[in-house]
Design a protein around this motif. Sequence first.
Motif, PDB file in Angstrom:
ATOM      1  N   UNK A   5       0.822  -1.212   0.000  1.00 39.02           N
ATOM      2  CA  UNK A   5       0.000   0.000   0.000  1.00 39.02           C
ATOM      3  C   UNK A   5       0.859   1.266   0.000  1.00 39.02           C
ATOM      4  N   UNK A   6       0.478   2.236  -0.835  1.00 37.58           N
ATOM      5  CA  UNK A   6       1.247   3.487  -0.950  1.00 37.58           C
ATOM      6  C   UNK A   6       2.219   3.442  -2.114  1.00 37.58           C
ATOM      7  N   UNK A   7       2.681   2.231  -2.485  1.00 36.39           N
ATOM      8  CA  UNK A   7       3.656   2.099  -3.576  1.00 36.39           C
ATOM      9  C   UNK A   7       3.064   1.354  -4.766  1.00 36.39           C
ATOM     10  N   UNK A   8       2.702   0.101  -4.555  1.00 43.40           N
ATOM     11  CA  UNK A   8       2.080  -0.683  -5.624  1.00 43.40           C
ATOM     12  C   UNK A   8       1.101  -1.649  -4.995  1.00 43.40           C
ATOM     13  N   UNK A   9      -0.182  -1.431  -5.241  1.00 48.62           N
ATOM     14  CA  UNK A   9      -1.207  -2.271  -4.618  1.00 48.62           C
ATOM     15  C   UNK A   9      -2.288  -2.619  -5.627  1.00 48.62           C
ATOM     16  N   UNK A  10      -2.601  -3.910  -5.696  1.00 47.19           N
ATOM     17  CA  UNK A  10      -3.749  -4.334  -6.495  1.00 47.19           C
ATOM     18  C   UNK A  10      -4.965  -4.276  -5.574  1.00 47.19           C
ATOM     19  N   UNK A  11      -5.896  -3.427  -5.901  1.00 46.90           N
ATOM     20  CA  UNK A  11      -7.043  -3.229  -5.013  1.00 46.90           C
ATOM     21  C   UNK A  11      -8.097  -4.309  -5.295  1.00 46.90           C
ATOM     22  N   UNK A  51      -0.821   3.526  -6.174  1.00 47.72           N
ATOM     23  CA  UNK A  51       0.417   3.745  -5.422  1.00 47.72           C
ATOM     24  C   UNK A  51       1.368   4.662  -6.169  1.00 47.72           C
ATOM     25  N   UNK A  52       2.396   5.117  -5.459  1.00 44.22           N
ATOM     26  CA  UNK A  52       3.379   6.024  -6.038  1.00 44.22           C
ATOM     27  C   UNK A  52       4.086   5.377  -7.235  1.00 44.22           C
ATOM     28  N   UNK A  53       4.557   4.139  -7.063  1.00 40.25           N
ATOM     29  CA  UNK A  53       5.249   3.464  -8.169  1.00 40.25           C
ATOM     30  C   UNK A  53       4.331   3.289  -9.384  1.00 40.25           C
ATOM     31  N   UNK A  68       9.434   3.571   3.667  1.00 39.24           N
ATOM     32  CA  UNK A  68       8.314   3.970   2.802  1.00 39.24           C
ATOM     33  C   UNK A  68       7.277   2.851   2.703  1.00 39.24           C
ATOM     34  N   UNK A  69       7.741   1.596   2.696  1.00 39.06           N
ATOM     35  CA  UNK A  69       6.843   0.445   2.611  1.00 39.06           C
ATOM     36  C   UNK A  69       6.189   0.188   3.977  1.00 39.06           C
ATOM     37  N   UNK A  70       6.994   0.217   5.029  1.00 39.01           N
ATOM     38  CA  UNK A  70       6.486  -0.070   6.380  1.00 39.01           C
ATOM     39  C   UNK A  70       5.418   0.941   6.788  1.00 39.01           C
ATOM     40  N   UNK A  71       5.639   2.216   6.441  1.00 41.08           N
ATOM     41  CA  UNK A  71       4.668   3.258   6.804  1.00 41.08           C
ATOM     42  C   UNK A  71       3.323   2.985   6.134  1.00 41.08           C
ATOM     43  N   UNK A  72       3.376   2.469   4.919  1.00 41.63           N
ATOM     44  CA  UNK A  72       2.143   2.150   4.187  1.00 41.63           C
ATOM     45  C   UNK A  72       1.331   1.072   4.881  1.00 41.63           C
ATOM     46  N   UNK A 103       1.867   9.349   6.534  1.00 45.18           N
ATOM     47  CA  UNK A 103       2.695  10.214   7.371  1.00 45.18           C
ATOM     48  C   UNK A 103       4.178   9.990   7.139  1.00 45.18           C
ATOM     49  N   UNK A 104       4.540   9.247   6.098  1.00 42.50           N
ATOM     50  CA  UNK A 104       5.962   9.003   5.829  1.00 42.50           C
ATOM     51  C   UNK A 104       6.618  10.299   5.378  1.00 42.50           C
ATOM     52  N   UNK A 105       7.707  10.669   6.093  1.00 43.02           N
ATOM     53  CA  UNK A 105       8.386  11.934   5.771  1.00 43.02           C
ATOM     54  C   UNK A 105       9.387  11.691   4.654  1.00 43.02           C
ATOM     55  N   UNK A 106       8.938  11.911   3.433  1.00 45.67           N
ATOM     56  CA  UNK A 106       9.796  11.645   2.277  1.00 45.67           C
ATOM     57  C   UNK A 106      10.884  12.705   2.129  1.00 45.67           C
ATOM     58  N   UNK A 107      11.952  12.308   1.460  1.00 40.48           N
ATOM     59  CA  UNK A 107      13.074  13.213   1.211  1.00 40.48           C
ATOM     60  C   UNK A 107      12.892  13.870  -0.161  1.00 40.48           C
ATOM     61  N   UNK A 108      13.633  14.946  -0.423  1.00 40.38           N
ATOM     62  CA  UNK A 108      13.515  15.589  -1.742  1.00 40.38           C
ATOM     63  C   UNK A 108      13.853  14.603  -2.860  1.00 40.38           C
ATOM     64  N   UNK A 109      13.413  14.923  -4.063  1.00 39.89           N
ATOM     65  CA  UNK A 109      13.673  14.035  -5.206  1.00 39.89           C
ATOM     66  C   UNK A 109      15.182  13.929  -5.442  1.00 39.89           C
TER      67      UNK A 109
END
Length: 273
Positions: A45-51, A58-60, A195-199, A262-268
């Motif tokens: 969830x948050x990256x790649x999820x089949x709903x 997801x982001x990816x 990033x995965x764990x936060x999801x 709530x994952x605090x992502x870093x700049x690109x």
Amino acid sequence: MKLRSVSAAAAAAVVLALTATACGGGSDSGSNGDKINIGIKFDQPGLGLKTPDGTYAGFDVDVAKYVAKELGYSEDKINWKQAPSAERENLIKNGDVKFVVASYSINDKRKKEVDFAGPYFLTHQDLLVRADDNTITKVEDLNSKKLCSVTGSTSAQNVKEKLAPKANLQQLGGYSECLTGLENKAVDALTTDASILAGYAAQKENQGKFKLVGLKMSDENYGIGLKKGDDELRGKINKALEKMVSDGTWEKLVKEHFGPSGYKYEPAPKVQN
Ligand code: GLU
């Protein structure tokens, strides 16, 4: 949806994907007719999820859609393929997918088998524990614990080689299977990218059950994996990734997909051409 059913579905999907890969059957270009095959995760969830309704989120997934569009493929021309951690290099080498956007860290070992465009995201390895666990606060605590991660991931490799060689490490096919083990107390911690764990922690059915320890145990730069030596495709994908950042899409997507967890992502990170 209940946790168990998500995990069961994910486990079944992993088996299916492995079977499909074992049987071969892909073209050697990762595209068939006017369609393109893209590898993503199905259970993160948050990256790649089949709903449950059969769509992908997801982001990816959105990064992959953006890149595909820049390459001339609209969304309806994409075939999504499940790319479990241990299968990513094989899917690319066999031509089952054109490229992989699946929390896929760039490293030298993988670069011997595939090429990477990007990076397009930076995260760090962390630990997920049960919410009431106060016995795991630092890396050294892991040496006497049962730990779960995924076969073929940098997370498992880092644990074995440097972080906690004495930990009792179980390696499963996908992180959602580890999550079930964490909830059932079969393991004490799940380790992979924050990033995965936060999801997982933010999923409605998991509220209050788990917490991230908050360690930065490694740098994980996500890249888009593609066939080794395909410099033309790599160049085009890098251009698309640079455009995605400069036109504001990257910022919009990280807010959309990591805001809820709530994952605090870093700049690109800067694309390496
Ligand atoms: N980013 C790490 C890796 O590429 C862990 C996440 C994953 O397994 O997808 O191995």
